[in-house]
Design a protein around this motif. Structure first.
Motif, PDB file in Angstrom:
ATOM      1  N   LEU A 141     -41.835  12.601 -32.363  1.00 17.92           N
ATOM      2  CA  LEU A 141     -43.040  12.228 -31.619  1.00 17.92           C
ATOM      3  C   LEU A 141     -43.817  11.136 -32.356  1.00 17.92           C
ATOM      4  N   ALA A 142     -43.906  11.259 -33.670  1.00 24.80           N
ATOM      5  CA  ALA A 142     -44.605  10.240 -34.464  1.00 24.80           C
ATOM      6  C   ALA A 142     -43.884   8.895 -34.373  1.00 24.80           C
ATOM      7  N   ALA A 143     -42.546   8.923 -34.414  1.00 24.66           N
ATOM      8  CA  ALA A 143     -41.769   7.682 -34.330  1.00 24.66           C
ATOM      9  C   ALA A 143     -41.942   7.016 -32.968  1.00 24.66           C
ATOM     10  N   VAL A 144     -41.915   7.797 -31.902  1.00 30.63           N
ATOM     11  CA  VAL A 144     -42.107   7.249 -30.558  1.00 30.63           C
ATOM     12  C   VAL A 144     -43.523   6.693 -30.428  1.00 30.63           C
ATOM     13  N   SER A 145     -44.507   7.427 -30.920  1.00 31.80           N
ATOM     14  CA  SER A 145     -45.896   6.960 -30.859  1.00 31.80           C
ATOM     15  C   SER A 145     -46.072   5.659 -31.629  1.00 31.80           C
ATOM     16  N   ARG A 146     -45.410   5.548 -32.746  1.00 33.53           N
ATOM     17  CA  ARG A 146     -45.501   4.316 -33.541  1.00 33.53           C
ATOM     18  C   ARG A 146     -44.892   3.135 -32.781  1.00 33.53           C
TER      19      ARG A 146
ATOM     20  N   VAL B 190     -44.771   2.789 -29.576  1.00 34.91           N
ATOM     21  CA  VAL B 190     -45.731   2.452 -28.520  1.00 34.91           C
ATOM     22  C   VAL B 190     -46.896   1.669 -29.121  1.00 34.91           C
ATOM     23  N   ALA B 191     -47.404   2.119 -30.270  1.00 38.13           N
ATOM     24  CA  ALA B 191     -48.550   1.460 -30.903  1.00 38.13           C
ATOM     25  C   ALA B 191     -48.227   0.022 -31.313  1.00 38.13           C
ATOM     26  N   HIS B 192     -46.985  -0.221 -31.721  1.00 42.36           N
ATOM     27  CA  HIS B 192     -46.582  -1.566 -32.145  1.00 42.36           C
ATOM     28  C   HIS B 192     -46.098  -2.434 -30.978  1.00 42.36           C
ATOM     29  N   GLY B 193     -46.147  -1.884 -29.774  1.00 35.88           N
ATOM     30  CA  GLY B 193     -45.772  -2.661 -28.599  1.00 35.88           C
ATOM     31  C   GLY B 193     -44.273  -2.826 -28.409  1.00 35.88           C
ATOM     32  N   LYS B 194     -43.473  -2.053 -29.115  1.00 36.97           N
ATOM     33  CA  LYS B 194     -42.018  -2.145 -28.973  1.00 36.97           C
ATOM     34  C   LYS B 194     -41.488  -1.268 -27.842  1.00 36.97           C
ATOM     35  N   LEU B 195     -42.319  -0.325 -27.387  1.00 35.90           N
ATOM     36  CA  LEU B 195     -41.926   0.598 -26.326  1.00 35.90           C
ATOM     37  C   LEU B 195     -43.134   0.787 -25.416  1.00 35.90           C
ATOM     38  N   LEU B 196     -42.910   0.634 -24.119  1.00 33.48           N
ATOM     39  CA  LEU B 196     -44.001   0.831 -23.167  1.00 33.48           C
ATOM     40  C   LEU B 196     -44.303   2.323 -23.033  1.00 33.48           C
ATOM     41  N   LEU B 197     -45.577   2.623 -22.837  1.00 32.50           N
ATOM     42  CA  LEU B 197     -46.005   4.012 -22.739  1.00 32.50           C
ATOM     43  C   LEU B 197     -45.280   4.753 -21.621  1.00 32.50           C
ATOM     44  N   LYS B 198     -45.090   4.091 -20.472  1.00 35.81           N
ATOM     45  CA  LYS B 198     -44.461   4.784 -19.339  1.00 35.81           C
ATOM     46  C   LYS B 198     -43.018   5.179 -19.638  1.00 35.81           C
ATOM     47  N   TYR B 199     -42.338   4.440 -20.524  1.00 35.30           N
ATOM     48  CA  TYR B 199     -40.971   4.813 -20.892  1.00 35.30           C
ATOM     49  C   TYR B 199     -40.945   5.829 -22.024  1.00 35.30           C
ATOM     50  N   SER B 200     -42.017   5.904 -22.785  1.00 33.98           N
ATOM     51  CA  SER B 200     -42.064   6.849 -23.898  1.00 33.98           C
ATOM     52  C   SER B 200     -42.400   8.266 -23.436  1.00 33.98           C
ATOM     53  N   LEU B 201     -43.026   8.382 -22.276  1.00 44.57           N
ATOM     54  CA  LEU B 201     -43.462   9.698 -21.810  1.00 44.57           C
ATOM     55  C   LEU B 201     -42.300  10.666 -21.618  1.00 44.57           C
ATOM     56  N   LEU B 202     -41.177  10.170 -21.163  1.00 48.22           N
ATOM     57  CA  LEU B 202     -40.007  11.028 -20.974  1.00 48.22           C
ATOM     58  C   LEU B 202     -39.524  11.582 -22.313  1.00 48.22           C
ATOM     59  N   TRP B 203     -39.492  10.716 -23.331  1.00 43.14           N
ATOM     60  CA  TRP B 203     -39.065  11.160 -24.660  1.00 43.14           C
ATOM     61  C   TRP B 203     -40.070  12.135 -25.266  1.00 43.14           C
ATOM     62  N   MET B 204     -41.341  11.855 -25.072  1.00 45.60           N
ATOM     63  CA  MET B 204     -42.377  12.748 -25.603  1.00 45.60           C
ATOM     64  C   MET B 204     -42.332  14.109 -24.912  1.00 45.60           C
ATOM     65  N   THR B 205     -42.099  14.098 -23.610  1.00 41.39           N
ATOM     66  CA  THR B 205     -41.994  15.351 -22.867  1.00 41.39           C
ATOM     67  C   THR B 205     -40.822  16.182 -23.372  1.00 41.39           C
ATOM     68  N   LEU B 206     -39.712  15.523 -23.626  1.00 42.01           N
ATOM     69  CA  LEU B 206     -38.533  16.218 -24.143  1.00 42.01           C
ATOM     70  C   LEU B 206     -38.819  16.829 -25.512  1.00 42.01           C
ATOM     71  N   ALA B 207     -39.517  16.106 -26.371  1.00 42.69           N
ATOM     72  CA  ALA B 207     -39.842  16.615 -27.702  1.00 42.69           C
ATOM     73  C   ALA B 207     -40.813  17.793 -27.617  1.00 42.69           C
ATOM     74  N   VAL B 208     -41.820  17.679 -26.757  1.00 43.67           N
ATOM     75  CA  VAL B 208     -42.782  18.771 -26.594  1.00 43.67           C
ATOM     76  C   VAL B 208     -42.096  20.010 -26.016  1.00 43.67           C
ATOM     77  N   ALA B 209     -41.200  19.818 -25.064  1.00 45.64           N
ATOM     78  CA  ALA B 209     -40.454  20.948 -24.493  1.00 45.64           C
ATOM     79  C   ALA B 209     -39.602  21.623 -25.562  1.00 45.64           C
ATOM     80  N   SER B 210     -39.035  20.834 -26.468  1.00 49.15           N
ATOM     81  CA  SER B 210     -38.243  21.410 -27.559  1.00 49.15           C
ATOM     82  C   SER B 210     -39.117  22.213 -28.511  1.00 49.15           C
ATOM     83  N   ILE B 211     -40.316  21.709 -28.773  1.00 56.42           N
ATOM     84  CA  ILE B 211     -41.244  22.445 -29.637  1.00 56.42           C
ATOM     85  C   ILE B 211     -41.646  23.768 -28.987  1.00 56.42           C
ATOM     86  N   VAL B 212     -41.963  23.729 -27.696  1.00 54.92           N
ATOM     87  CA  VAL B 212     -42.341  24.950 -26.976  1.00 54.92           C
ATOM     88  C   VAL B 212     -41.184  25.951 -26.984  1.00 54.92           C
TER      89      VAL B 212
END
Length: 120
Positions: free
Chosen positions: A18-23, A25-47
């Motif tokens: 999640l930190a790597a994906v957020s980074r 997005v913050a550096h403009g290398k990945l658009l937020l709308k494309y990162s949401l799927l990866w973040m959702t997958l990571a959060v689901a794994s944590i849950v």
């Protein structure tokens, strides 16, 4: 105890992911709308790591012999969905690039035509 260690490892890996994906997005290398799927997958794994009992119940209800088979099946499904969505995005982008190149060529041709008329 071994299961707890694995769950903690999964949580740590997902938080780092999640930190790597957020980074990105913050550096403009990945658009937020494309990162949401990866973040959702990571959060689901944590849950799932925090609350594994519903996962076992669902896997038994669906007829999977082992919960790990259900997890692998679900992970494969999500990865295929991500690949499909990325393929759709790439296809749209390729079409847009082709159209832009064609428009640019037409504009360039018109400009050359106007320049040749002015030269006369």
């Amino acid at each position: 105890m071994e299961g707890l260690t694995l769950r903690i490892a999964i949580i740590i890996v997902c938080i780092v992911f999640l930190a790597a994906v957020s980074r990105q997005v913050a550096h403009g290398k990945l658009l937020l709308k494309y990162s949401l799927l990866w973040m959702t997958l990571a959060v689901a794994s944590i849950v799932a790591a925090l609350f594994p009992d519903p996962l076992f119940t669902i896997s038994n209800a669906l007829g999977f012999e082992a919960p790990s088979n259900f997890i692998f099946f679900t992970a494969l499904f999500f990865l295929l969905a991500i690949c499909l969505s990325l393929s759709i995005i790439v296809s749209k982008q390729a079409t847009r690039i082709k159209n832009l190149v064609q428009q640019e060529a037409l504009i360039e041709k018109r400009l050359e035509s106007l320049e040749s008329k002015d030269a006369r």
